[in-house]
Design a protein around this motif. Structure first.
Motif, mmCIF file in Angstrom:
data_model
loop_
_atom_site.group_PDB
_atom_site.id
_atom_site.type_symbol
_atom_site.label_atom_id
_atom_site.label_comp_id
_atom_site.label_asym_id
_atom_site.label_seq_id
_atom_site.Cartn_x
_atom_site.Cartn_y
_atom_site.Cartn_z
ATOM 1 N N LYS A 70 0.811 -0.873 0.104
ATOM 2 C CA LYS A 70 0.199 0.288 0.105
ATOM 3 C C LYS A 70 0.721 1.135 0.052
ATOM 4 C CE LYS A 70 -3.651 2.721 2.430
ATOM 5 N NZ LYS A 70 -4.668 2.327 3.823
ATOM 6 N N ASP A 102 -5.715 -10.116 0.227
ATOM 7 C CA ASP A 102 -6.720 -8.902 -0.940
ATOM 8 C C ASP A 102 -6.107 -7.576 -1.034
ATOM 9 O OD1 ASP A 102 -8.659 -11.000 -1.038
ATOM 10 O OD2 ASP A 102 -9.950 -10.506 0.360
ATOM 11 N N GLU A 103 -5.292 -6.999 -0.586
ATOM 12 C CA GLU A 103 -4.939 -6.196 -0.556
ATOM 13 C C GLU A 103 -3.758 -5.799 -0.976
ATOM 14 O OE1 GLU A 103 -3.785 -2.452 3.152
ATOM 15 O OE2 GLU A 103 -3.231 -4.745 3.903
ATOM 16 N N ASN A 105 -3.190 -8.057 -3.971
ATOM 17 C CA ASN A 105 -4.056 -7.747 -4.820
ATOM 18 C C ASN A 105 -4.672 -6.567 -5.378
ATOM 19 O OD1 ASN A 105 -3.773 -10.391 -5.565
ATOM 20 N ND2 ASN A 105 -5.003 -11.255 -4.834
ATOM 21 N N GLU A 106 -4.825 -5.861 -4.765
ATOM 22 C CA GLU A 106 -5.660 -4.844 -5.348
ATOM 23 C C GLU A 106 -4.832 -3.042 -4.863
ATOM 24 O OE1 GLU A 106 -7.759 -0.161 -2.709
ATOM 25 O OE2 GLU A 106 -8.035 -3.677 -1.899
ATOM 26 N N TYR A 107 -3.223 -3.376 -4.029
ATOM 27 C CA TYR A 107 -2.326 -1.675 -4.773
ATOM 28 C C TYR A 107 -1.505 -2.519 -5.296
ATOM 29 C CZ TYR A 107 -4.987 0.387 -1.441
ATOM 30 O OH TYR A 107 -5.431 1.783 -0.657
#
Length: 165
Positions: A70, A102-103, A105-107
């Motif tokens: 992130k 999940d975090e 993959n998102e960032y």
């Protein structure tokens, strides 16, 4: 494959961004299997030779992976936190692990290919490049997973095969 970033700078891609992420997520999947096979009590209490419990090692990994990606993606410095509340519940830790996945993959998808060689100071203290920082995340996870394997074997439990990613 060579991608032109601008007239003065070229980037040679050795591994695609998606393959890099898939490689890391393969390691994360295997580490999750190691967490899952631990008996609950041993996960939070078993140690050998002065090493930390496996749960403490996992808290370190959780403090680094999601928040680190992130920070890389957003450029907003965060404080390294390895002490998240889990209420001595392996189920809670596994949920935290899945949320971190999940975090990541998102960032990850917010990191531009040309940024992987940028110099950064992660968590306000660790200097390197985006690539070297992510490789550290992976190397550190493998190191601690290896310690988890030793713990499992000392408990008479066969760990997941290292290629089961």
């Amino acid at each position: 494959m060579e991608t032109t970033m601008n007239e003065n700078k070229k980037l040679q891609e050795v591994i695609s961004s998606s393959d890099f992420l898939n490689h890391w997520q393969g390691h994360r999947n295997l580490t999750r299997k190691v967490i899952d096979v631990f008996p609950e009590d041993a996960f939070f209490n078993h140690t050998i030779g002065g090493m930390r419990t496996f749960s403490a090692m996992i808290m370190e990994l959780l403090g680094i992976a999601g928040p680190g990606i992130k920070e890389i993606a957003t450029g907003k410095t965060v404080t390294l936190n390895e002490h998240m509340e889990h209420n001595n519940s392996k189920e809670n830790v596994l949920k935290m692990w899945d949320n971190a996945t999940d975090e990541i993959n998102e960032y990850w998808n917010q990191i531009n290919l040309e940024d992987f060689q940028n110099k950064i100071t992660l968590f306000g203290q660790y200097e390197g490049t985006v690539t070297s920082s992510i490789l550290y995340f992976i190397d550190n996870e493998i190191h601690h997973r290896g310690q988890g394997y030793v713990y499992l074997r000392s408990l008479g439990i066969e760990p997941p095969m290292f290629w089961e990613r």
